[in-house]
Design a protein around this motif. Structure first.
Motif, short mmCIF file in Angstrom:
data_model
loop_
_atom_site.label_atom_id
_atom_site.label_comp_id
_atom_site.label_asym_id
_atom_site.label_seq_id
_atom_site.Cartn_x
_atom_site.Cartn_y
_atom_site.Cartn_z
N ASP A 39 0.85 -1.13 0.01
CA ASP A 39 0.20 -0.06 -0.11
C ASP A 39 0.76 1.30 -0.08
OD1 ASP A 39 0.86 0.53 2.60
OD2 ASP A 39 -1.04 -0.41 3.60
N ILE A 45 0.34 -6.17 1.09
CA ILE A 45 -0.93 -6.44 0.55
C ILE A 45 -1.18 -7.88 0.23
CG2 ILE A 45 -3.00 -5.96 -0.66
CD1 ILE A 45 -1.92 -2.87 -0.89
N GLU A 49 -6.53 -9.69 0.48
CA GLU A 49 -6.93 -8.39 0.94
C GLU A 49 -7.16 -7.61 -0.47
OE1 GLU A 49 -4.59 -7.47 4.81
OE2 GLU A 49 -3.52 -7.54 3.00
N TYR A 50 -6.28 -7.63 -1.45
CA TYR A 50 -6.45 -7.12 -2.80
C TYR A 50 -7.70 -7.39 -3.38
CZ TYR A 50 -5.06 -5.84 -7.66
OH TYR A 50 -5.13 -5.19 -8.84
N ASP A 53 -10.55 -5.63 -1.71
CA ASP A 53 -10.63 -4.29 -2.07
C ASP A 53 -11.12 -4.29 -3.45
OD1 ASP A 53 -9.35 -3.62 0.24
OD2 ASP A 53 -7.53 -3.36 -0.56
#
Length: 80
Positions: A39, A45, A49-50, A53
Motif C-alpha cells: 500500500d 497487501i 486483501e487485494y 478491495d
C-alpha cells in the motif's frame, strides 16, 4: 538453511502428506500470506486483501458511490 534448500525440503514434506485436512491448512496459509503488492505506506497487501478491495471498489462503482476522476481531472490535479 538456504532458501532453495528450505523450498526443496518443504516441497518434499508436502508431497508426502496424504491428509486433506493438513493440505487444506497449508493451502489456506499460502493464500493468506501471498503478498501481491504494497500500500501507499509500504505495508504488504495479500492476494486475499487485494481481491477484497477490488470487489468492494466494483460494488461502490456499481452503486455510484465510488469517487472517480477523468484523465483530464488527474492531469489538472498533478500539473496544477
Amino acid at each position: 538453511m538456504k532458501t532453495e534448500t528450505l523450498k526443496i525440503s518443504i516441497t518434499q514434506r508436502i508431497l508426502s502428506i496424504n491428509d486433506n485436512k493438513i493440505l487444506s491448512k497449508i493451502a489456506k496459509l499460502l493464500d493468506e500470506e501471498n503478498i501481491v503488492g504494497y500500500d501507499a505506506d509500504g505495508n504488504p497487501i495479500s492476494e486475499k486483501e487485494y481481491t477484497k478491495d477490488i470487489h468492494e471498489a466494483l460494488h461502490q462503482l456499481n452503486e455510484g458511490k465510488l469517487e472517480t476522476y477523468s484523465s483530464e481531472d488527474v492531469r489538472k490535479k498533478i500539473l496544477g
